[in-house]
Design an enzyme around this catalytic site. Sequence first.
Site, PDB file in Angstrom:
ATOM      1  N   GLY A   6       2.368  -3.353  -2.283  1.00 11.66           N
ATOM      2  CA  GLY A   6       2.806  -2.064  -1.782  1.00 11.66           C
ATOM      3  C   GLY A   6       4.195  -1.674  -2.261  1.00 11.66           C
ATOM      4  N   CYS A   7       4.574  -0.433  -1.975  1.00 13.11           N
ATOM      5  CA  CYS A   7       5.879   0.095  -2.383  1.00 13.11           C
ATOM      6  C   CYS A   7       7.029  -0.687  -1.746  1.00 13.11           C
ATOM      7  CB  CYS A   7       5.993   1.558  -1.971  1.00 13.11           C
ATOM      8  SG  CYS A   7       4.938   2.680  -2.900  1.00 13.11           S
ATOM      9  N   SER A   8       8.014  -1.035  -2.568  1.00  6.66           N
ATOM     10  CA  SER A   8       9.255  -1.669  -2.097  1.00  6.66           C
ATOM     11  C   SER A   8       8.997  -2.908  -1.232  1.00  6.66           C
ATOM     12  CB  SER A   8      10.107  -0.663  -1.312  1.00  6.66           C
ATOM     13  OG  SER A   8      10.436   0.446  -2.117  1.00  6.66           O
ATOM     14  N   SER A   9       7.903  -3.597  -1.476  1.00  4.53           N
ATOM     15  CA  SER A   9       7.562  -4.761  -0.660  1.00  4.53           C
ATOM     16  C   SER A   9       8.511  -5.930  -0.892  1.00  4.53           C
ATOM     17  CB  SER A   9       6.120  -5.208  -0.938  1.00  4.53           C
ATOM     18  OG  SER A   9       5.856  -5.292  -2.328  1.00  4.53           O
TER      19      SER A   9
END
Length: 322
Positions: free
Chosen positions: A230-233
């Site tokens: 996922g985004c910015s995980s």
Amino acid sequence: MITAPAPVIVVTIVAPASIDLEMTVAVFPSQAVLSASPLLSPQHLSSLASGLCPGAAESSLATLQEAVLALKDCAEPRGHVILVLDKYLQKLPWENISCLRPHTVTRMPSLHFLLGHCALREVSVLLGHRALTELDPESVLNQGVNPQEVFYVLNPDANLKDTEERFREWFTSESAWQGVCGAAPSPDQIQQAVTTKDLYIYVGHGAGARFLNSQKLLKQELHAAALLFGCSSAALAIHGELEGTGVILNYLMAGCPLVLGNLWDVTDRDIDRFTKALLQSWFSAGCGAGLLDHMASSRQATYLKHLIGAAPVVYGLPVSLK
């Protein structure tokens, strides 16, 4: 299958308070520095010699040149590279610079984390009145990842329909895999998955932190390697003078052997290309295949190679297929 650990090169990069962000780099062993000599000009070697021995720059330069010549025909070290970055430099995708692309690279928040993870490979055995240390046969770092012991979470917010369509048929067709598709998993499901399975795959928004009980997570001993697409995980938030904080560090503190995540926000279609390329190439490579060996080629599957392709980074130690 229990494999011997590969040689490790630890690179510590710290940005001082000065505005020019001059970097101090400590590399062990010293041969790792000299192995980069083909990329250094005579002026670079001269500057290095002056910095090492300001009072004896000429003799230092001569010694460096002799060492470079001695190593000229030697094979380049192929040990695994671990980056220990400060709170500012951890935001940059160092894994994508040209001299690191041929290597397997992971990150660690500190040397203490590194030593702690090395201890995860071992277990104490009582022999008579003595306690001996040997490799833990149950650790994923030693036995490898069983491709049948997988738990996945796909589109838990039910708003990534295209992503769900790309992976649903594949994930659900793996009869041995367990997971949740198009719905939110319960915290107990995730808790059981990361403590009993060999691999946890998360394909959704962020790192899936809201599906985890962070306090309970830190009290457990995580067994599974985690792939968080996922985004910015893998992003670490900086608050004042404190070091960065993020969900990915909770995974490490709980003993997760390896965590993959993204440094910044990514587009779903392009990161899906990376996800598909990474999982397919790794699983098809067979027994003994290392996940990190497929990172570089999977980055090339994205259209925005220097933006989306550069976002994924890995914390922890290398894992391979059982």
